[in-house]
Design an enzyme around this catalytic site. Structure first.
Site, PDB file in Angstrom:
ATOM      1  N   ASP A   1       2.310  -0.632   8.226  1.00  0.00           N
ATOM      2  CA  ASP A   1       2.201  -1.478   7.047  1.00  0.00           C
ATOM      3  C   ASP A   1       3.533  -2.202   6.907  1.00  0.00           C
ATOM      4  OD1 ASP A   1       1.151  -2.394   4.496  1.00  0.00           O
ATOM      5  OD2 ASP A   1      -0.068  -0.578   4.561  1.00  0.00           O
TER       6      ASP A   1
ATOM      7  N   ASP B   1       1.407  -6.807   4.160  1.00  0.00           N
ATOM      8  CA  ASP B   1       1.066  -6.601   2.752  1.00  0.00           C
ATOM      9  C   ASP B   1       1.349  -7.856   1.927  1.00  0.00           C
ATOM     10  OD1 ASP B   1       0.482  -4.589   0.582  1.00  0.00           O
ATOM     11  OD2 ASP B   1       2.452  -5.268  -0.091  1.00  0.00           O
TER      12      ASP B   1
ATOM     13  N   GLU C   1      -3.103  -8.968   4.754  1.00  0.00           N
ATOM     14  CA  GLU C   1      -3.853  -8.677   3.533  1.00  0.00           C
ATOM     15  C   GLU C   1      -3.836  -9.901   2.630  1.00  0.00           C
ATOM     16  OE1 GLU C   1      -3.831  -6.073  -0.532  1.00  0.00           O
ATOM     17  OE2 GLU C   1      -2.042  -6.992   0.289  1.00  0.00           O
TER      18      GLU C   1
ATOM     19  N   HIS D   1      -7.371   1.950   0.217  1.00  0.00           N
ATOM     20  CA  HIS D   1      -6.577   2.691  -0.771  1.00  0.00           C
ATOM     21  C   HIS D   1      -6.449   1.961  -2.106  1.00  0.00           C
ATOM     22  CE1 HIS D   1      -3.933  -0.273   0.896  1.00  0.00           C
ATOM     23  NE2 HIS D   1      -3.051  -0.035  -0.054  1.00  0.00           N
ATOM     24  N   ASP D   2      -6.915   0.718  -2.185  1.00  0.00           N
ATOM     25  CA  ASP D   2      -6.859  -0.023  -3.447  1.00  0.00           C
ATOM     26  C   ASP D   2      -8.217  -0.074  -4.140  1.00  0.00           C
ATOM     27  OD1 ASP D   2      -4.142  -0.676  -3.356  1.00  0.00           O
ATOM     28  OD2 ASP D   2      -4.525  -2.396  -2.054  1.00  0.00           O
TER      29      ASP D   2
HETATM   30  C1  NOJ Z   1      -1.193  -4.342  -1.708  1.00  0.00           C
HETATM   31  C2  NOJ Z   1      -1.287  -2.884  -1.428  1.00  0.00           C
HETATM   32  O1  NOJ Z   1      -2.466  -2.643  -0.713  1.00  0.00           O
HETATM   33  C3  NOJ Z   1      -1.243  -2.172  -2.751  1.00  0.00           C
HETATM   34  O2  NOJ Z   1      -1.539  -0.802  -2.632  1.00  0.00           O
HETATM   35  C4  NOJ Z   1       0.123  -2.401  -3.354  1.00  0.00           C
HETATM   36  O3  NOJ Z   1       0.161  -1.858  -4.656  1.00  0.00           O
HETATM   37  C5  NOJ Z   1       0.457  -3.891  -3.428  1.00  0.00           C
HETATM   38  N1  NOJ Z   1       0.096  -4.619  -2.254  1.00  0.00           N
HETATM   39  C6  NOJ Z   1       1.927  -4.085  -3.620  1.00  0.00           C
HETATM   40  O4  NOJ Z   1       2.603  -3.829  -2.433  1.00  0.00           O
END
Ligand code: NOJ
Length: 540
Positions: free
Chosen positions: A97, A198, A254, A329-330
């Site tokens: 990541d 990210d 992402e 994970h989000d």
């Molecule tokens: C995206 C990530 O997937 C998330 O978990 C994170 O809180 C934010 N970016 C900030 O880095």
């Protein structure tokens, strides 16, 4: 040109929750090494690790304090090198990541920047405003303003799109862009195969001295800090520089709010030049049944199936190699979020992963894991606010918490369930994240059951890697009702994936007779397929 990642099936590991090897309740790199044979047998060939860098863990590792070292909770650099070596021995690739939009406020750059206005790192971050007046009314994604007072008491503020402990980097500054490239080189020189980048869509910001129209303060102002034109310019430089030096590097970006047009810009070699893009725009939700008397933030909702289907077909027909995923994970786990039962959870897997594109499987998805039930969300103001509003509107606290656990991203980060020991074989001590879900069945208990999720996913992943499903074209077949039916074809081969989410059976004409995978009940004879509710099939 052929690349290793053309056939990648990615497995996302949330390292803190995968396997604890030193019994401190936090998953670690040695734990992952121990589970490589399991992953090999599952059939995945690429691992993506959520952040493992030194971090105060305000945002579970997305707040990086040192990009050049492993967080001691997760191991050492020697452990990382061992993991990389072992993964490669198993013919698996490894993606790190890569957090380039912000750092932790504990990062030495920021610590220096807040020592003096003359710090050479001051311009690594975004300081603005004067005399204690914020430059604008923009809101942070984590609540409140994007602006936080400069601890140096200059009357200025620093910008943070996420938590206030995660100041945004100033990508206008070429030194920041070079520093990020150097960090990437450090890991790629070690032999890492790619980066999951990210929040890159946020690196460019509009002119800071303007409010987002309206009377709300602060207000989420995405057009001012997401998908701005300069993202393309800076990411183009970033991607091309790395690809020139590491021709096999895989860059997975992402891009949470990307539609197909933006995604294609991000994939275009003249645009951001990424190899794949993860959008959060797949899962259009049906908001019509929400209770209007309290915040909708954690109110569970159904998938708007028609809209979802349209989204999928548009991505399949417009984007060369879409990223295929059901949860991460989000987001809540698919088995909790949209699947009404085990059959449906398997059907969503066939729906998504046998389409054209690169699959990302979230750890535990292959076991049909559901969200955990977290008893307390310590210090999470949005949860407190939600529970207060919901109970004032007549719900019990348990009912409100049940909603939170169905919807909150933390509830999808539960410990991996390896066996039936007290902490599921994840650890011998209480895990860092509290909460269990008794409906889950461990990997050990699924191992020998031919109908288990685990064996279903093994079959699915191996099918995904056949030529037809890896390379074939995609065509949606329009079968009325709550159905999802598509065809993959390559030269003289073709297959259909037919899924019936409806309450009544459906009938489809087909000349296919070879059954590759099944969920639920069907009949197949004389060129007709009868598919019962909550049933699905793959036919060749
Ligand atoms: C995206 C990530 O997937 C998330 O978990 C994170 O809180 C934010 N970016 C900030 O880095």
């Amino acid at each position: 040109m052929k690349k290793w990642y053309d056939n990648a099936v990615i497995y996302q590991i949330y390292p803190k929750s995968f396997q604890d090897s030193n019994q401190d309740g936090v998953g670690d790199l040695q734990g992952i090494i121990k589970r490589l044979p399991y992953l090999k047998k599952l059939g995945v060939n690429t691992l993506w690790l959520n952040p493992i860098y030194v971090s105060p863990q305000v945002d579970n590792g997305y707040d990086v304090a040192n990009y050049y070292a492993i967080d001691p909770q997760m191991g050492s650099m020697a452990d990382f090198e061992a993991l990389l070596k072992e993964a490669h021995k198993f013919d698996m690739h490894l993606l790190m990541d890569f957090v380039l939009n912000h750092t932790s406020d504990q990062h030495p750059w920021f610590q220096d920047a807040i020592k003096s206005k003359d710090s050479i790192y001051r311009d690594y971050y975004i300081f603005a405003g004067e005399n204690g007046k914020r430059p604008n009314n923009w809101a942070s994604f984590f609540g409140g303003s994007v602006w936080e007072k400069d601890p140096l008491n200059t009357g200025e503020y620093y910008f943070h799109l996420f938590d206030k402990h995660m100041p945004d980097l100033n990508w206008k500054n070429p030194e920041v862009r070079h520093a990020m490239l150097d960090i990437a080189r450090f890991w790629l020189d070690k032999g890492v195969d790619g980066l999951r980048i990210d929040a890159f869509i946020h690196v460019a910001k509009a002119d800071l001295y303007q409010n987002f129209p309206g009377n709300i303060d602060p207000v989420v102002a995405e057009p001012f800090y997401a998908n701005r034109p300069q993202v393309l310019e800076w990411m183009n430089e970033f991607s091309h520089t790395l690809k020139a030096e590491y021709p096999d590097v895989y860059l997975l970006g992402e891009a949470s709010s990307a539609d197909v047009t933006l995604a294609n810009d991000y994939l275009d070699p003249n645009g951001a030049a990424l190899d794949s893009v993860i959008t959060f725009r797949y899962f259009t939700e049906d908001l019509s049944k929400l209770n209007p008397n309290f915040s909708d933030q954690y109110q569970p909702r159904d998938l708007d199936f028609e809209a979802f289907k349209q989204n999928q077909v548009v991505w399949q027909q417009t984007v060369d190699k879409p990223n295929l995923y059901l949860n991460n994970h989000d987001l809540p786990r698919i088995a909790t979020r949209f699947a009404k039962n085990d059959n449906q959870a398997k059907m969503y897997a066939l729906l998504m992963h046998l389409q054209k594109g690169t699959s990302v499987i979230y750890y535990g998805e292959e076991l049909g894991l559901r969200n955990i039930n977290i008893p307390e969300y310590e210090g999470d103001e949005s949860v407190d606010r939600f529970v207060k509003e919901a109970t004032e509107a007549g719900l019990t606290k348990d009912e409100a918490m049940d909603m939170v656990n169905q919807m909150h991203r933390l509830a999808s980060r539960g410990p991996m369930l390896w066996d039936d020991s007290p902490y599921g074989g994840f650890s011998n001590v209480e895990p860092w994240i509290k909460g269990i879900n008794e409906q889950n069945v461990s990997a050990q208990d699924q191992e020998d059951d031919p109908n288990s999720f685990l064996n279903f996913y093994r079959k699915l992943i191996s099918l995904k890697q056949t030529e037809l499903f890896a390379k074939g074209a995609y065509r949606m077949l329009n079968i009325p009702g709550k159905t999802y039916v598509y065809e993959r074809h390559l030269d003289d081969q073709s297959a259909i994936v037919a899924l019936n989410f409806d309450h009544h059976s459906i009938e489809i004409d087909t000349d296919k007779t070879d059954v590759l995978m099944v969920v639920g009940d069907y009949e197949l004879h004389d060129g007709k397929l009868l598919l019962e509710p909550d049933s699905g099939i793959v036919l060749k």
